[in-house]
Design an enzyme around this catalytic site. Structure first.
Site, PDB file in Angstrom:
ATOM      1  N   CYS A   1     -13.812   7.222  -3.533  1.00 38.95           N
ATOM      2  CA  CYS A   1     -14.477   6.954  -4.811  1.00 38.95           C
ATOM      3  C   CYS A   1     -15.046   8.237  -5.278  1.00 38.95           C
ATOM      4  O   CYS A   1     -16.089   8.137  -5.388  1.00 38.95           O
ATOM      5  CB  CYS A   1     -15.245   5.679  -4.856  1.00 38.95           C
ATOM      6  SG  CYS A   1     -14.598   4.404  -4.359  1.00 38.95           S
ATOM      7  N   GLU A   2     -14.550   9.192  -5.422  1.00 39.71           N
ATOM      8  CA  GLU A   2     -14.840  10.535  -6.232  1.00 39.71           C
ATOM      9  C   GLU A   2     -13.806  11.335  -6.632  1.00 39.71           C
ATOM     10  O   GLU A   2     -12.749  11.381  -5.870  1.00 39.71           O
ATOM     11  CB  GLU A   2     -15.766  11.330  -5.315  1.00 39.71           C
ATOM     12  CG  GLU A   2     -16.161  11.244  -3.879  1.00 39.71           C
ATOM     13  CD  GLU A   2     -17.130  11.980  -3.261  1.00 39.71           C
ATOM     14  OE1 GLU A   2     -17.368  13.263  -3.680  1.00 39.71           O
ATOM     15  OE2 GLU A   2     -17.778  11.483  -2.563  1.00 39.71           O
TER      16      GLU A   2
END
Ligand code: LLP
Length: 445
Positions: free
Chosen positions: A371-372
């Site tokens: 999640c980046e």
């Protein structure tokens, strides 16, 4: 089956030049490594998975021993360590560089002879030193003034431990700012320039429990030129001469560290190992003659050059997304199993395996599942234009600092490590499961 590997060979601009020497093209776009088809590895062990070619590791160990017949070659365990890896390195006659009680304990559990182990670390915890002393490691490398008295005290009045002093020679080298360790603006070692190294040597010599055998330096990683090693060597011999003049002590060992660069993508430069060995030998003889010193026993500490090219990471494509400017190919791993692109801007050359595609190549960005936005494994790489979910992508030169630096970010378990050799695949390290991850969480239910 396996062709002899020459890690000193200039990289061929051939697309498989950075793959293990055992890599063979198979029908339907498959590749085999160590006689095992990568599609078979993926089918049996699932993805993501690290594949390690045992014979490539062993051959690289042998190449080092042949290039440095009069030196000690220590494998730097931080690049990758497992019981099997420790065994292979031991059987090939190398020593081991460890930097924690964890690495040391695993090596000992694999039966690695402690006298061929060297303990490093800029901040050694009491457990690191205690484990090393209890095991009887060959050398402890002193990295700061405060640990001199600590080590001596733990050795106790009747013991004697061989130590070296890690010197910062003031040489800038290395493939990225975060892995340059030869200059004074970083945390490792004791400076030659400001006299800290000389001070530490004097203090070590004043401790009867410590036996100073020599000096150590490690100027950085991903170094592809011989010259910085020669420059460091000259400064180290200069310091050895000053130690002789000041203290009347002739040191018998010189450890020049590791950092030998390899090609990650076809056409990239690699350190020429044969040239390194030859020129270090010549320079050491000349510098010692000029300083009227006997030639010390040399040590080198390669990590990456032993194991990186022996590894391949296999991923399954989960999604393919076209944006206005890019094609994002997202796989089932990412920065948790390979933080190197995010940390150092490391570049790789992934490849589609297991499906023959005649589609025109397109420029794609291989991203992970985390999640980046920075979770990018390989920006701007060529992949067949019909790359799609379900495809297998293989990333060569994945053997060093990937499994060893992996995390369980987003509670995605760390991938397994599978050894391939002679047509056989063996699980070395199993996949980290949800159960493993949840077992550590002992808070209230
Ligand atoms: N000796 C010492 C004292 C070291 O600190 C190191 C690496 C080595 C030997 C082995 O260096 P090599 O031959 O593997 O370059 N995580 C980074 C690399 C960090 C290297 C740390 N020290 C990366 O992924 O590029």
């Amino acid at each position: 089956m396996t062709a002899p590997v020459r890690i000193d060979a200039p990289a061929r601009p051939d697309e498989l030049s950075v793959w293990p020497a055992s890599t063979v093209r198979r029908p339907n776009g498959d590749l085999s490594v160590g006689g095992v088809a990568l599609t078979t590895v993926a089918a049996h062990f699932d993805t993501p998975v690290y594949v390690l070619d045992e014979n490539e590791v062993r051959t690289r160990c042998r190449t080092y021993r042949a290039a440095f017949p009069d030196a000690d070659v220590l494998y730097a365990a931080k690049a990758f360590l497992s019981r099997a890896m420790a065994r292979w390195v031991d059987e090939e006659g190398l020593g081991l560089d460890v930097c924690s009680a964890g690495e040391l304990s695993l090596a000992l559990a694999a039966g690695f002879p402690p006298e061929r182990i060297v303990l490093h670390g800029n901040a050694k915890a009491p457990a690191d030193i205690e484990t090393a002393l209890a095991a009887g490691v060959g050398r402890i490398v002193v990295d700061s003034p405060s640990e001199i008295a600590r080590i001596a005290a733990l050795v106790g009045p009747d013991g004697r431990q061989k130590v070296m002093v890690r010197v910062v020679p003031g040489i800038s080298a290395g493939g990225h700012e975060k892995i340059r360790t030869g200059t004074d603006d970083q945390k490792f070692g004791l400076s030659l320039t400001d006299g800290s190294a000389q001070h530490a040597v004097a203090r070590v010599l004043g401790q009867p429990q410590l036996h100073l055998t020599g000096l150590h330096c490690h100027i950085g990683s991903r170094i592809t030129e011989v010259k910085p090693y020669l420059a460091a060597l000259r400064r180290m011999v200069g310091l050895m001469a000053r130690i002789r003049d000041t203290h009347g002590v002739v040191l018998t060992e010189l450890d020049l560290g590791g950092g030998h660069g390899v090609a990650y993508r076809p056409g990239e430069p690699a350190l020429d190992l044969t040239a390194l060995a030859r020129r270090v030998r010549t320079e050491l003889a000349a510098s010692c003659t000029a300083a009227r010193l006997p030639v010390p026993r040399l040590t080198v500490e390669p990590g990456r050059a032993i194991v990186a090219p022996a590894g391949v990471a296999l991923y399954r494509v989960l999604t393919v997304k076209h944006s206005a400017t890019s094609l994002f190919v997202a796989v089932d791993g990412g920065m948790s199993d390979n933080p190197r692109p995010a940390l150092y801007g490391a570049r790789y050359a992934p490849r589609l395996v297991g499906r023959a595609s005649t589609a025109e190549p397109v420029t794609a960005t291989v991203v992970g599942r985390h999640c980046e936005a920075g979770d990018v494994l390989a920006p701007d790489v060529a992949l067949p234009g019909d790359v799609r979910p379900g495809d297998l992508l293989a990333v060569p030169v994945a053997g060093a600092y990937q499994a060893s630096m992996a995390s369980a970010y987003n509670l995605v378990g760390r991938p397994p490590v599978v050894a391939v050799d002679g047509g056989r695949a063996r699980l070395l390290v199993r996949r980290e499961t949800q159960e493993d991850l949840q077992r550590r969480d002992v808070g209230p239910r």
